[in-house]
Write an enzyme that holds these catalytic residues in place. Structure first.
Site, PDB file in Angstrom:
ATOM      1  N   LEU A 103      -2.039   1.273  -9.233  1.00 15.22           N
ATOM      2  CA  LEU A 103      -1.880   2.107  -8.045  1.00 15.22           C
ATOM      3  C   LEU A 103      -0.395   2.117  -7.724  1.00 15.22           C
ATOM      4  O   LEU A 103       0.262   1.072  -7.842  1.00 15.22           O
ATOM      5  CB  LEU A 103      -2.658   1.521  -6.857  1.00 15.22           C
ATOM      6  CG  LEU A 103      -4.186   1.608  -6.904  1.00 15.22           C
ATOM      7  CD1 LEU A 103      -4.784   0.848  -5.728  1.00 15.22           C
ATOM      8  CD2 LEU A 103      -4.655   3.045  -6.890  1.00 15.22           C
ATOM      9  N   ASP A 104       0.149   3.272  -7.347  1.00 11.90           N
ATOM     10  CA  ASP A 104       1.565   3.263  -7.007  1.00 11.90           C
ATOM     11  C   ASP A 104       1.797   2.400  -5.776  1.00 11.90           C
ATOM     12  O   ASP A 104       0.871   2.086  -5.024  1.00 11.90           O
ATOM     13  CB  ASP A 104       2.097   4.697  -6.823  1.00 11.90           C
ATOM     14  CG  ASP A 104       1.506   5.394  -5.615  1.00 11.90           C
ATOM     15  OD1 ASP A 104       1.863   5.025  -4.486  1.00 11.90           O
ATOM     16  OD2 ASP A 104       0.696   6.323  -5.802  1.00 11.90           O
ATOM     17  N   THR A 105       3.023   2.014  -5.588  1.00 10.68           N
ATOM     18  CA  THR A 105       3.356   1.006  -4.574  1.00 10.68           C
ATOM     19  C   THR A 105       2.885   1.402  -3.182  1.00 10.68           C
ATOM     20  O   THR A 105       2.388   0.559  -2.417  1.00 10.68           O
ATOM     21  CB  THR A 105       4.877   0.763  -4.562  1.00 10.68           C
ATOM     22  OG1 THR A 105       5.299   0.396  -5.883  1.00 10.68           O
ATOM     23  CG2 THR A 105       5.237  -0.354  -3.589  1.00 10.68           C
ATOM     24  N   GLU A 106       2.983   2.673  -2.836  1.00 15.06           N
ATOM     25  CA  GLU A 106       2.623   3.112  -1.489  1.00 15.06           C
ATOM     26  C   GLU A 106       1.137   3.404  -1.321  1.00 15.06           C
ATOM     27  O   GLU A 106       0.699   3.749  -0.222  1.00 15.06           O
ATOM     28  CB  GLU A 106       3.445   4.347  -1.115  1.00 15.06           C
ATOM     29  CG  GLU A 106       4.931   4.059  -0.955  1.00 15.06           C
ATOM     30  CD  GLU A 106       5.179   2.913   0.029  1.00 15.06           C
ATOM     31  OE1 GLU A 106       4.703   2.996   1.170  1.00 15.06           O
ATOM     32  OE2 GLU A 106       5.849   1.933  -0.369  1.00 15.06           O
ATOM     33  N   THR A 107       0.363   3.297  -2.406  1.00 15.89           N
ATOM     34  CA  THR A 107      -1.084   3.516  -2.318  1.00 15.89           C
ATOM     35  C   THR A 107      -1.790   2.178  -2.214  1.00 15.89           C
ATOM     36  O   THR A 107      -1.454   1.223  -2.911  1.00 15.89           O
ATOM     37  CB  THR A 107      -1.596   4.269  -3.563  1.00 15.89           C
ATOM     38  OG1 THR A 107      -0.953   5.548  -3.618  1.00 15.89           O
ATOM     39  CG2 THR A 107      -3.105   4.475  -3.500  1.00 15.89           C
TER      40      THR A 107
END
Length: 249
Positions: A113-117
């Site tokens: 998951l990308d960092t902001e998700t």
């Protein structure tokens, strides 16, 4: 020769495997077999004493896949926003390792998951399972809740459902629905069966509704439920059984 030695040589008695998997006591497992409710590799088993290899044989009770006692670990983490989906980070940011060290077992993540998700990410030490679960050919669905900028009109919703071609190829959601409409934002539930990098964010950006907040709430049969950010739990027997079926193991 002891029963243990016999088990190791010829396999393990089916009723013992069912008991170890937490299905029922050995006596109750024998009754399940006698009632014709147990299958091994697609074959109905009614005789007592059938021996199986719990690492290789597919066992079902009433049609449901039964994951037998295994040497592997299968867990799920609700990854908090801001945590990097790696096991270490040269920049010193918080990573998945900060949440799984307490397990005292080496685990690795399935996909990212990308960092902001935030949201669900599966961790395991079963390499074959991880490879299959991440491979696009098995098309394991992933469901997200996305808060996007602006109100998504019915016309735009239909366009999203039809899909779009991004720079790395086409993407078409399995399902999209509006959960809530706010004055300057819309809450969408989006299900896809792929895991390309930032695909939900890039798709919604292309439709003119950039993502403000994104949470993955499900991977196949595994649901976020009440798992709080930063919390981990083992996959349930039912979840693991369904995932094993999805990835053909």
């Amino acid at each position: 020769m002891s029963e243990t030695d016999d088990d190791e040589r010829d396999g393990i008695r089916l009723q013992k495997v069912l008991a170890q998997a937490g299905i029922a006591s050995r006596r109750a497992s024998e009754q399940l077999i006698q009632a014709g409710r147990v299958e091994v590799n697609g074959e109905l088993v009614t005789e007592q004493g059938r021996r199986v290899d719990p690492e290789k044989d597919e066992i079902r009770v009433d049609g449901s896949r039964i994951p037998t006692a295994r040497r592997h670990v299968y867990t799920v983490l609700n990854k908090p926003r801001g945590v990097v989906s790696t096991m270490d980070d040269p920049e010193g940011r918080e990573t998945l390792t900060d949440y799984i060290d307490r397990r005292n077992v080496r685990l690795f993540h399935v996909g990212r998951l990308d960092t902001e998700t935030e949201g669900l990410i599966i961790l395991t030490n079963d390499g074959e399972f991880a490879h299959r679960l991440a491979h696009p050919s098995y098309e394991v669905p992933k469901t997200y809740v996305a808060q996007v900028l602006g109100q998504v009109s019915p016309h735009t919703l239909k366009r999203i459902q039809r899909g779009i071609t991004l720079e790395d190829g086409p993407v078409r959601p399995d399902k999209v629905k509006v959960m809530q409409t706010m004055p300057d934002a819309t809450l969408l539930q989006i299900t896809l069966h792929e895991g390309r990098n930032r695909v939900v964010r890039r798709m919604m950006e292309a439709f003119g509704h950039p993502v403000q907040k994104l949470t993955r709430i499900a991977i196949g049969p595994v649901r976020l439920g009440r798992l709080q950010p930063g919390e981990m739990r083992d996959l349930t027997q039912e979840e693991l059984g369904k995932l094993l079926d999805l990835v053909g193991m």
